[in-house]
Design a protein around this motif. Structure first.
Motif, PDB file in Angstrom:
ATOM      1  N   HIS A 166     -72.345  -9.854  26.471  1.00 28.99           N
ATOM      2  CA  HIS A 166     -72.241  -8.409  26.634  1.00 28.99           C
ATOM      3  C   HIS A 166     -73.120  -7.937  27.787  1.00 28.99           C
ATOM      4  CE1 HIS A 166     -73.175  -4.140  25.656  1.00 28.99           C
ATOM      5  NE2 HIS A 166     -71.907  -4.103  25.267  1.00 28.99           N
ATOM      6  N   HIS A 167     -74.315  -8.483  27.874  1.00 31.48           N
ATOM      7  CA  HIS A 167     -75.262  -8.086  28.916  1.00 31.48           C
ATOM      8  C   HIS A 167     -74.717  -8.419  30.303  1.00 31.48           C
ATOM      9  CE1 HIS A 167     -79.266  -6.772  30.102  1.00 31.48           C
ATOM     10  NE2 HIS A 167     -79.286  -7.764  30.970  1.00 31.48           N
ATOM     11  N   ILE A 168     -74.088  -9.568  30.445  1.00 32.13           N
ATOM     12  CA  ILE A 168     -73.500  -9.954  31.733  1.00 32.13           C
ATOM     13  C   ILE A 168     -72.422  -8.953  32.155  1.00 32.13           C
ATOM     14  CG2 ILE A 168     -72.070 -11.676  32.909  1.00 32.13           C
ATOM     15  CD1 ILE A 168     -73.477 -13.816  31.221  1.00 32.13           C
ATOM     16  N   VAL A 169     -71.527  -8.666  31.238  1.00 27.16           N
ATOM     17  CA  VAL A 169     -70.387  -7.786  31.541  1.00 27.16           C
ATOM     18  C   VAL A 169     -70.844  -6.364  31.856  1.00 27.16           C
ATOM     19  CG1 VAL A 169     -68.308  -6.729  30.588  1.00 27.16           C
ATOM     20  CG2 VAL A 169     -68.779  -9.153  30.175  1.00 27.16           C
ATOM     21  N   MET A 170     -71.797  -5.854  31.091  1.00 25.52           N
ATOM     22  CA  MET A 170     -72.188  -4.449  31.215  1.00 25.52           C
ATOM     23  C   MET A 170     -73.199  -4.175  32.328  1.00 25.52           C
ATOM     24  SD  MET A 170     -70.248  -3.097  29.025  1.00 25.52           S
ATOM     25  CE  MET A 170     -70.871  -1.416  29.127  1.00 25.52           C
ATOM     26  N   HIS A 171     -73.954  -5.194  32.752  1.00 32.36           N
ATOM     27  CA  HIS A 171     -75.061  -4.921  33.677  1.00 32.36           C
ATOM     28  C   HIS A 171     -74.948  -5.600  35.050  1.00 32.36           C
ATOM     29  CE1 HIS A 171     -77.451  -2.711  30.709  1.00 32.36           C
ATOM     30  NE2 HIS A 171     -77.002  -3.581  29.825  1.00 32.36           N
ATOM     31  N   THR A 172     -73.982  -6.472  35.251  1.00 39.81           N
ATOM     32  CA  THR A 172     -73.832  -7.089  36.565  1.00 39.81           C
ATOM     33  C   THR A 172     -73.189  -6.086  37.527  1.00 39.81           C
ATOM     34  OG1 THR A 172     -73.526  -9.269  35.561  1.00 39.81           O
ATOM     35  CG2 THR A 172     -72.866  -9.012  37.874  1.00 39.81           C
ATOM     36  N   PRO A 173     -73.830  -5.799  38.653  1.00 34.30           N
ATOM     37  CA  PRO A 173     -73.274  -4.816  39.606  1.00 34.30           C
ATOM     38  C   PRO A 173     -71.917  -5.265  40.142  1.00 34.30           C
ATOM     39  CG  PRO A 173     -75.576  -5.308  40.105  1.00 34.30           C
ATOM     40  CD  PRO A 173     -75.128  -6.328  39.108  1.00 34.30           C
ATOM     41  N   PRO A 174     -70.848  -4.524  39.894  1.00 33.36           N
ATOM     42  CA  PRO A 174     -69.512  -4.934  40.339  1.00 33.36           C
ATOM     43  C   PRO A 174     -69.373  -5.001  41.849  1.00 33.36           C
ATOM     44  CG  PRO A 174     -69.484  -2.678  39.507  1.00 33.36           C
ATOM     45  CD  PRO A 174     -70.826  -3.243  39.164  1.00 33.36           C
ATOM     46  N   GLU A 175     -70.206  -4.238  42.555  1.00 38.78           N
ATOM     47  CA  GLU A 175     -70.146  -4.274  44.019  1.00 38.78           C
ATOM     48  C   GLU A 175     -70.778  -5.542  44.589  1.00 38.78           C
ATOM     49  OE1 GLU A 175     -73.988  -2.083  42.963  1.00 38.78           O
ATOM     50  OE2 GLU A 175     -71.918  -2.251  42.203  1.00 38.78           O
ATOM     51  N   ARG A 181     -65.589 -13.938  39.373  1.00 40.11           N
ATOM     52  CA  ARG A 181     -66.788 -14.797  39.280  1.00 40.11           C
ATOM     53  C   ARG A 181     -67.435 -14.641  37.905  1.00 40.11           C
ATOM     54  NH1 ARG A 181     -69.827 -13.556  45.079  1.00 40.11           N
ATOM     55  NH2 ARG A 181     -68.049 -14.047  46.440  1.00 40.11           N
ATOM     56  N   LEU A 182     -67.475 -13.415  37.403  1.00 38.92           N
ATOM     57  CA  LEU A 182     -68.068 -13.190  36.085  1.00 38.92           C
ATOM     58  C   LEU A 182     -67.324 -13.953  35.004  1.00 38.92           C
ATOM     59  CD1 LEU A 182     -69.097  -9.435  35.737  1.00 38.92           C
ATOM     60  CD2 LEU A 182     -70.511 -11.420  36.246  1.00 38.92           C
ATOM     61  N   LEU A 183     -66.017 -13.981  35.107  1.00 40.91           N
ATOM     62  CA  LEU A 183     -65.221 -14.711  34.116  1.00 40.91           C
ATOM     63  C   LEU A 183     -65.571 -16.193  34.124  1.00 40.91           C
ATOM     64  CD1 LEU A 183     -61.723 -12.998  34.555  1.00 40.91           C
ATOM     65  CD2 LEU A 183     -63.296 -12.775  32.612  1.00 40.91           C
ATOM     66  N   CYS A 230     -74.296 -21.405  37.045  1.00 45.27           N
ATOM     67  CA  CYS A 230     -74.089 -19.960  36.969  1.00 45.27           C
ATOM     68  C   CYS A 230     -74.627 -19.253  38.213  1.00 45.27           C
ATOM     69  CB  CYS A 230     -74.744 -19.388  35.717  1.00 45.27           C
ATOM     70  SG  CYS A 230     -73.816 -19.716  34.199  1.00 45.27           S
ATOM     71  N   GLY A 231     -75.771 -19.702  38.697  1.00 40.93           N
ATOM     72  CA  GLY A 231     -76.316 -19.108  39.917  1.00 40.93           C
ATOM     73  C   GLY A 231     -75.365 -19.287  41.096  1.00 40.93           C
ATOM     74  N   GLY A 232     -74.810 -20.491  41.221  1.00 36.97           N
ATOM     75  CA  GLY A 232     -73.864 -20.759  42.297  1.00 36.97           C
ATOM     76  C   GLY A 232     -72.579 -19.965  42.149  1.00 36.97           C
ATOM     77  N   LEU A 233     -72.068 -19.872  40.924  1.00 39.47           N
ATOM     78  CA  LEU A 233     -70.837 -19.120  40.678  1.00 39.47           C
ATOM     79  C   LEU A 233     -70.997 -17.648  41.033  1.00 39.47           C
ATOM     80  CD1 LEU A 233     -69.700 -20.614  37.237  1.00 39.47           C
ATOM     81  CD2 LEU A 233     -68.592 -20.961  39.448  1.00 39.47           C
ATOM     82  N   LEU A 234     -72.104 -17.055  40.647  1.00 48.39           N
ATOM     83  CA  LEU A 234     -72.348 -15.642  40.940  1.00 48.39           C
ATOM     84  C   LEU A 234     -72.353 -15.361  42.435  1.00 48.39           C
ATOM     85  CD1 LEU A 234     -75.213 -14.994  38.368  1.00 48.39           C
ATOM     86  CD2 LEU A 234     -72.971 -13.888  38.323  1.00 48.39           C
ATOM     87  N   ALA A 235     -72.850 -16.309  43.212  1.00 51.40           N
ATOM     88  CA  ALA A 235     -72.974 -16.123  44.660  1.00 51.40           C
ATOM     89  C   ALA A 235     -71.735 -16.558  45.428  1.00 51.40           C
ATOM     90  CB  ALA A 235     -74.194 -16.893  45.177  1.00 51.40           C
ATOM     91  N   GLY A 236     -70.741 -17.103  44.723  1.00 53.18           N
ATOM     92  CA  GLY A 236     -69.514 -17.507  45.393  1.00 53.18           C
ATOM     93  C   GLY A 236     -69.578 -18.856  46.075  1.00 53.18           C
ATOM     94  N   ALA A 237     -70.389 -19.764  45.555  1.00 55.43           N
ATOM     95  CA  ALA A 237     -70.472 -21.106  46.132  1.00 55.43           C
ATOM     96  C   ALA A 237     -69.115 -21.806  46.027  1.00 55.43           C
ATOM     97  CB  ALA A 237     -71.539 -21.920  45.405  1.00 55.43           C
TER      98      ALA A 237
END
Length: 339
Positions: A166-175, A181-183, A230-237
């Protein structure tokens, strides 16, 4: 489950070769400027300062994410483990460090970093239960179930797992992070804690048998693997970079636990005590210290070889290199960062 034991003395575990000293400055993305000494294939950098900064930032975010509200006792039990003074924040710190190789705003990684700490704490709460490892203490204080009872401990763990998602979905800045990537991040964490990941490792640990490599990989390697990925996925590696992070994180997670086994064995041997018996099996109990030391070197080399593939990113990889060396030499006590 990874990085869950605090050990501060390190008797003769240095495995480094003689290096070539080169002094360079690291100015990496959103990280502060720090000085590192590149030693051939071994990079040294002020991991303590880096860790301390992230520790404070992530702890503040976790404080805000788990306020006490009705039903109070469940939230108090959740906070007791997530905000424990002895918590190292290794999964979130590794997540942010991996993100910063490819990304330029660490705030994008903070919600996932916090979620990893929630999931990690939940797994430890459940591991400590009488029906599992039956541990009386965790991080230098009574285990969650000893303070709140088995029922509240189970509920606290149950609540922390979905709270992380829930925290990931609600608080990750969509911009900063696209939904796609979140999925992938959510799927990665779900796989890690499930029946093919940490749950499988705990099952085999309870069942016993000579499956120590699989147990260690699933119980301890899985969280390190997930944190780096997860760190790599968030950054688009890229996919091949994600796989490098996967192998790196797994190796570091298992390395940390093998070192713990060796340190505990040497400590109890020196003091002439038998130490506390575990239900599960560690490397030293199965292979002996000499073979375990060889495994340590293999894991260290494997992790560093994976990072060598990120050479084009320069000094941004320094924190992940330092994680490997910290796993072996324990140059500082992470628990002190919470003081």
């Amino acid at each position: 489950m990874v990085f869950s034991t605090v050990l501060t003395s390190v008797p003769n575990l240095y495995l480094t070769r003689k290096p070539k000293n080169i002094h360079i400055q690291i100015r990496c993305l959103s990280s502060p400027s720090v000085s590192i000494s590149s030693q051939s294939n071994l990079t040294q950098f002020d991991l303590k300062a880096y860790w301390a900064t992230l520790y404070a930032e992530i702890t503040q975010k976790l404080e805000e994410a788990i306020p006490v509200k009705y039903p109070d006792q469940i939230y108090e039990a959740m906070r007791y483990s997530v905000l424990a003074k002895g918590a190292k924040r290794a999964p979130p710190v590794m997540c942010v460090a991996a993100y910063e190789i490819f990304g330029d705003n660490r705030l994008a990684a903070f919600p996932t970093a916090c979620a990893l700490e929630m999931v990690h704490a939940a797994s430890l709460i459940h591991d400590d239960l009488p029906c599992m490892d039956d541990a009386l203490e965790r991080r230098g204080q009574p285990s969650n179930h000893k303070v709140f009872g088995d029922d509240m401990a189970i509920l606290a763990g149950d609540a922390l797992f979905p709270l992380g998602f829930h925290h990931i979905v609600m608080h990750t800045p969509p911009e900063l992070v696209p939904e796609s990537r979140l999925l992938r991040v959510i799927a990665e964490i779900a796989r890690t804690v499930g029946s093919s990941g940490m749950a499988a490792g705990q099952f085999l640990d309870l069942k016993g048998g000579n499956t120590v490599d699989f147990i260690q990989e699933k119980k301890y390697g899985a969280m390190g693997e997930c944190s780096a990925v997860c760190g790599g996925l968030l950054a688009g590696a890229k996919d091949d970079e994600i796989e490098r992070l996967r192998r790196y994180g797994r190796a570091v997670g298992v390395l940390y636990e093998v070192v713990n086994d060796v340190l505990l064995s040497k400590s109890t041997e020196k003091e002439g005590t038998e130490g506390q018996e575990k239900k599960g099996k560690g490397y030293v109990r199965l292979y002996g210290i000499e073979k375990s030391m060889e495994i340590m070197e293999e894991l260290r080399s494997k992790a560093k070889n994976e990072l060598d593939g990120f050479e084009k990113y320069g000094d941004c990889v320094a924190p992940l290199y330092s994680f490997i060396d910290y796993a072996i030499n324990r140059g500082f006590n992470v628990s002190d960062l919470s003081q």
